[in-house]
Design a protein around this motif. Structure first.
Motif, mmCIF file in Angstrom:
data_model
loop_
_atom_site.group_PDB
_atom_site.id
_atom_site.type_symbol
_atom_site.label_atom_id
_atom_site.label_comp_id
_atom_site.label_asym_id
_atom_site.label_seq_id
_atom_site.Cartn_x
_atom_site.Cartn_y
_atom_site.Cartn_z
ATOM 1 N N HIS A 209 -0.210 1.391 -10.596
ATOM 2 C CA HIS A 209 1.093 1.077 -10.454
ATOM 3 C C HIS A 209 0.550 0.007 -9.651
ATOM 4 C CE1 HIS A 209 4.267 3.722 -10.558
ATOM 5 N NE2 HIS A 209 3.298 4.826 -10.525
ATOM 6 N N LYS A 210 0.828 -1.138 -9.509
ATOM 7 C CA LYS A 210 1.098 -2.193 -8.284
ATOM 8 C C LYS A 210 1.312 -2.030 -7.145
ATOM 9 C CE LYS A 210 2.520 -6.638 -9.744
ATOM 10 N NZ LYS A 210 3.003 -8.424 -9.158
ATOM 11 N N LEU A 211 -0.244 -1.779 -6.095
ATOM 12 C CA LEU A 211 0.360 -1.460 -4.848
ATOM 13 C C LEU A 211 0.205 -2.474 -3.366
ATOM 14 C CD1 LEU A 211 -1.587 2.303 -5.061
ATOM 15 C CD2 LEU A 211 0.336 1.857 -5.580
ATOM 16 N N GLU A 212 1.510 -2.633 -3.079
ATOM 17 C CA GLU A 212 1.255 -3.759 -1.926
ATOM 18 C C GLU A 212 0.631 -3.172 -0.915
ATOM 19 O OE1 GLU A 212 2.029 -6.882 -2.622
ATOM 20 O OE2 GLU A 212 2.490 -6.605 -4.613
ATOM 21 N N SER A 213 1.489 -1.978 -0.166
ATOM 22 C CA SER A 213 0.656 -1.805 0.805
ATOM 23 C C SER A 213 0.966 0.225 0.904
ATOM 24 C CB SER A 213 1.271 -2.440 2.218
ATOM 25 O OG SER A 213 3.136 -1.831 1.646
ATOM 26 N N LEU A 214 0.347 0.665 1.849
ATOM 27 C CA LEU A 214 -0.173 2.348 2.027
ATOM 28 C C LEU A 214 0.595 2.618 3.786
ATOM 29 C CD1 LEU A 214 -0.383 4.900 0.992
ATOM 30 C CD2 LEU A 214 -3.182 4.446 2.375
ATOM 31 N N ALA A 215 1.736 2.878 3.804
ATOM 32 C CA ALA A 215 2.052 3.136 5.140
ATOM 33 C C ALA A 215 1.598 5.208 5.351
ATOM 34 C CB ALA A 215 3.221 3.443 4.936
ATOM 35 N N LEU A 216 0.545 5.051 7.006
ATOM 36 C CA LEU A 216 0.515 6.361 6.920
ATOM 37 C C LEU A 216 0.828 6.975 8.026
ATOM 38 C CD1 LEU A 216 -3.690 5.364 6.264
ATOM 39 C CD2 LEU A 216 -2.035 7.246 5.522
ATOM 40 N N SER A 217 1.494 7.364 7.909
ATOM 41 C CA SER A 217 1.960 8.499 9.447
ATOM 42 C C SER A 217 0.862 9.698 9.690
ATOM 43 C CB SER A 217 3.822 8.961 9.309
ATOM 44 O OG SER A 217 4.588 7.725 9.372
ATOM 45 N N TRP A 218 0.433 9.348 11.264
ATOM 46 C CA TRP A 218 -0.802 10.937 11.507
ATOM 47 C C TRP A 218 0.378 11.941 12.876
ATOM 48 C CZ3 TRP A 218 -4.835 9.759 9.105
ATOM 49 C CH2 TRP A 218 -5.003 7.962 8.687
#
Length: 89
Positions: free
Chosen positions: A23-32
């Motif tokens: 996949h082409k990945l633009e961003s990653l969102a992490l919730s901690w």
């Protein structure tokens, strides 16, 4: 108190996600639940060769948005080196 894992505070905690294909990945969102003070994000197309795309040793945010710049990958790995747990008073 800061640690990598409640079970073994000296070892980093690793989370690897298999995306099931390239996949082409633009961003990653992490919730901690507990923000990782020190962590790194790597990507891979084959699960063998990894490329680190982000790293920090000074995070205090409950959510983190990491720009990945349209990288092609089939796997994403987050390595948490140090997690700060809030002390109950």
């Amino acid at each position: 108190m800061c640690q990598a894992s409640a079970l073994d505070p000296t070892e980093p905690v690793t989370l690897t996600v298999d995306l099931g294909g390239q996949h082409k990945l633009e961003s990653l969102a992490l919730s901690w639940e507990f923000p990782a003070k020190s962590f790194a994000v790597s990507v891979s197309s084959d699960g063998v060769k990894w490329t680190e795309v982000f790293a920090t040793d000074s995070n205090i945010l409950a959510s983190t948005q990491v720009s990945l710049g349209s990288v092609l990958a089939s796997k994403v790995r987050v390595v948490m080196h140090e997690v700060c747990l809030a002390r109950k008073t």
